[in-house]
Write a protein that holds these residues in place. Structure first.
Motif, PDB file in Angstrom:
ATOM      1  N   LEU A  44      38.375  46.212  41.185  1.00 12.98           N
ATOM      2  CA  LEU A  44      37.649  45.017  40.785  1.00 12.98           C
ATOM      3  C   LEU A  44      38.501  44.144  39.875  1.00 12.98           C
ATOM      4  O   LEU A  44      38.540  42.918  40.025  1.00 12.98           O
ATOM      5  CB  LEU A  44      36.345  45.404  40.095  1.00 12.98           C
ATOM      6  CG  LEU A  44      35.435  44.252  39.673  1.00 12.98           C
ATOM      7  CD1 LEU A  44      34.953  43.507  40.906  1.00 12.98           C
ATOM      8  CD2 LEU A  44      34.252  44.788  38.898  1.00 12.98           C
ATOM      9  N   LYS A  45      39.216  44.770  38.939  1.00 10.60           N
ATOM     10  CA  LYS A  45      40.079  44.016  38.030  1.00 10.60           C
ATOM     11  C   LYS A  45      41.196  43.323  38.803  1.00 10.60           C
ATOM     12  O   LYS A  45      41.495  42.152  38.569  1.00 10.60           O
ATOM     13  CB  LYS A  45      40.680  44.936  36.967  1.00 10.60           C
ATOM     14  CG  LYS A  45      41.538  44.196  35.953  1.00 10.60           C
ATOM     15  CD  LYS A  45      42.354  45.156  35.130  1.00 10.60           C
ATOM     16  CE  LYS A  45      43.535  45.515  35.953  1.00 10.60           C
ATOM     17  NZ  LYS A  45      44.703  45.986  35.327  1.00 10.60           N
ATOM     18  N   ASP A  46      41.810  44.038  39.743  1.00  7.80           N
ATOM     19  CA  ASP A  46      42.885  43.440  40.532  1.00  7.80           C
ATOM     20  C   ASP A  46      42.389  42.251  41.345  1.00  7.80           C
ATOM     21  O   ASP A  46      43.058  41.225  41.438  1.00  7.80           O
ATOM     22  CB  ASP A  46      43.509  44.485  41.461  1.00  7.80           C
ATOM     23  CG  ASP A  46      44.264  45.564  40.709  1.00  7.80           C
ATOM     24  OD1 ASP A  46      44.619  45.336  39.529  1.00  7.80           O
ATOM     25  OD2 ASP A  46      44.498  46.647  41.296  1.00  7.80           O
ATOM     26  N   ARG A  47      41.196  42.387  41.911  1.00  9.25           N
ATOM     27  CA  ARG A  47      40.635  41.267  42.677  1.00  9.25           C
ATOM     28  C   ARG A  47      40.312  40.092  41.772  1.00  9.25           C
ATOM     29  O   ARG A  47      40.524  38.939  42.145  1.00  9.25           O
ATOM     30  CB  ARG A  47      39.382  41.717  43.421  1.00  9.25           C
ATOM     31  CG  ARG A  47      39.692  42.632  44.577  1.00  9.25           C
ATOM     32  CD  ARG A  47      38.439  43.063  45.279  1.00  9.25           C
ATOM     33  NE  ARG A  47      38.744  44.001  46.355  1.00  9.25           N
ATOM     34  CZ  ARG A  47      37.843  44.669  47.020  1.00  9.25           C
ATOM     35  NH1 ARG A  47      36.559  44.521  46.740  1.00  9.25           N
ATOM     36  NH2 ARG A  47      38.204  45.494  47.989  1.00  9.25           N
ATOM     37  N   ALA A  48      39.791  40.370  40.575  1.00  8.95           N
ATOM     38  CA  ALA A  48      39.449  39.296  39.641  1.00  8.95           C
ATOM     39  C   ALA A  48      40.712  38.572  39.172  1.00  8.95           C
ATOM     40  O   ALA A  48      40.730  37.339  39.074  1.00  8.95           O
ATOM     41  CB  ALA A  48      38.670  39.853  38.448  1.00  8.95           C
ATOM     42  N   VAL A  49      41.767  39.331  38.894  1.00  7.35           N
ATOM     43  CA  VAL A  49      43.023  38.716  38.469  1.00  7.35           C
ATOM     44  C   VAL A  49      43.603  37.873  39.603  1.00  7.35           C
ATOM     45  O   VAL A  49      44.070  36.746  39.385  1.00  7.35           O
ATOM     46  CB  VAL A  49      44.028  39.795  37.995  1.00  7.35           C
ATOM     47  CG1 VAL A  49      45.421  39.222  37.840  1.00  7.35           C
ATOM     48  CG2 VAL A  49      43.568  40.402  36.686  1.00  7.35           C
ATOM     49  N   LEU A  62      44.248  33.827  39.455  1.00  8.71           N
ATOM     50  CA  LEU A  62      45.547  33.220  39.745  1.00  8.71           C
ATOM     51  C   LEU A  62      45.438  32.190  40.863  1.00  8.71           C
ATOM     52  O   LEU A  62      46.062  31.123  40.792  1.00  8.71           O
ATOM     53  CB  LEU A  62      46.569  34.301  40.105  1.00  8.71           C
ATOM     54  CG  LEU A  62      46.969  35.238  38.968  1.00  8.71           C
ATOM     55  CD1 LEU A  62      47.885  36.334  39.495  1.00  8.71           C
ATOM     56  CD2 LEU A  62      47.645  34.468  37.851  1.00  8.71           C
ATOM     57  N   ASP A  63      44.653  32.485  41.879  1.00 10.86           N
ATOM     58  CA  ASP A  63      44.443  31.524  42.963  1.00 10.86           C
ATOM     59  C   ASP A  63      43.763  30.262  42.446  1.00 10.86           C
ATOM     60  O   ASP A  63      44.138  29.139  42.810  1.00 10.86           O
ATOM     61  CB  ASP A  63      43.604  32.139  44.080  1.00 10.86           C
ATOM     62  CG  ASP A  63      44.364  33.175  44.880  1.00 10.86           C
ATOM     63  OD1 ASP A  63      45.618  33.190  44.779  1.00 10.86           O
ATOM     64  OD2 ASP A  63      43.719  33.967  45.596  1.00 10.86           O
ATOM     65  N   VAL A  64      42.756  30.436  41.604  1.00  8.24           N
ATOM     66  CA  VAL A  64      42.051  29.282  41.043  1.00  8.24           C
ATOM     67  C   VAL A  64      43.005  28.434  40.211  1.00  8.24           C
ATOM     68  O   VAL A  64      43.033  27.202  40.315  1.00  8.24           O
ATOM     69  CB  VAL A  64      40.841  29.734  40.191  1.00  8.24           C
ATOM     70  CG1 VAL A  64      40.300  28.598  39.353  1.00  8.24           C
ATOM     71  CG2 VAL A  64      39.757  30.301  41.088  1.00  8.24           C
ATOM     72  N   ARG A  65      43.846  29.089  39.394  1.00  3.12           N
ATOM     73  CA  ARG A  65      44.773  28.341  38.546  1.00  3.12           C
ATOM     74  C   ARG A  65      45.796  27.569  39.385  1.00  3.12           C
ATOM     75  O   ARG A  65      46.090  26.411  39.105  1.00  3.12           O
ATOM     76  CB  ARG A  65      45.479  29.287  37.580  1.00  3.12           C
ATOM     77  CG  ARG A  65      46.362  28.550  36.601  1.00  3.12           C
ATOM     78  CD  ARG A  65      46.918  29.428  35.532  1.00  3.12           C
ATOM     79  NE  ARG A  65      47.519  30.625  36.080  1.00  3.12           N
ATOM     80  CZ  ARG A  65      48.078  31.558  35.344  1.00  3.12           C
ATOM     81  NH1 ARG A  65      48.085  31.441  34.038  1.00  3.12           N
ATOM     82  NH2 ARG A  65      48.623  32.608  35.893  1.00  3.12           N
TER      83      ARG A  65
END
Length: 120
Positions: free
Chosen positions: A49-54, A58-61
């Motif tokens: 879950l953490k890896d997906r959130a990160v 990054l994609d959003v940024r």
């Protein structure tokens, strides 16, 4: 006689194999092992879950920076400002000074010990 020995040995081997399998399964089903396996699965799920959130952040940024650049170009914010042409002569000329260099756009000082506070 040989047939009886073969089937007896096969039965013993099957019994040992089945007993081993059952004992392993019983050890896996103890409360301590169940709790440990549940905790390990929860930790792994948390890491995923953490890896997906990160990755999402990054994609959003990246997409936000791209869109900001597109908007800046569309609105003319990112365009370089038009600067005046460079001066051909220094703003203050002192041709009597030995430090003045003809044709330069600035005055150079030979020993680099010029301190602006000395004049005040």
């Amino acid at each position: 006689m040989f047939r009886r020995t073969f089937w007896f040995t096969t039965g013993v081997a099957a019994g040992v194999w089945a007993t081993t399998k059952v004992n392993r399964k019983l050890k896996q089903l103890t409360p301590e092992n169940l709790a440990a396996s549940a905790a390990n699965k929860a930790i792994e799920a948390g890491h995923r879950l953490k890896d997906r959130a990160v990755g999402f952040a990054l994609d959003v940024r990246d997409n936000m920076a791209l869109r900001e650049e597109e908007l800046g170009e569309a609105l003319g914010i990112n365009a370089a400002p038009e600067l005046p042409a460079p001066r051909r002569y220094p703003a203050i000329e002192n041709r009597n000074s030995p430090k003045y260099v003809e044709g330069s756009t600035y005055q150079s000082y030979s020993n680099n010990s010029y301190n602006r506070n000395e004049d005040h």
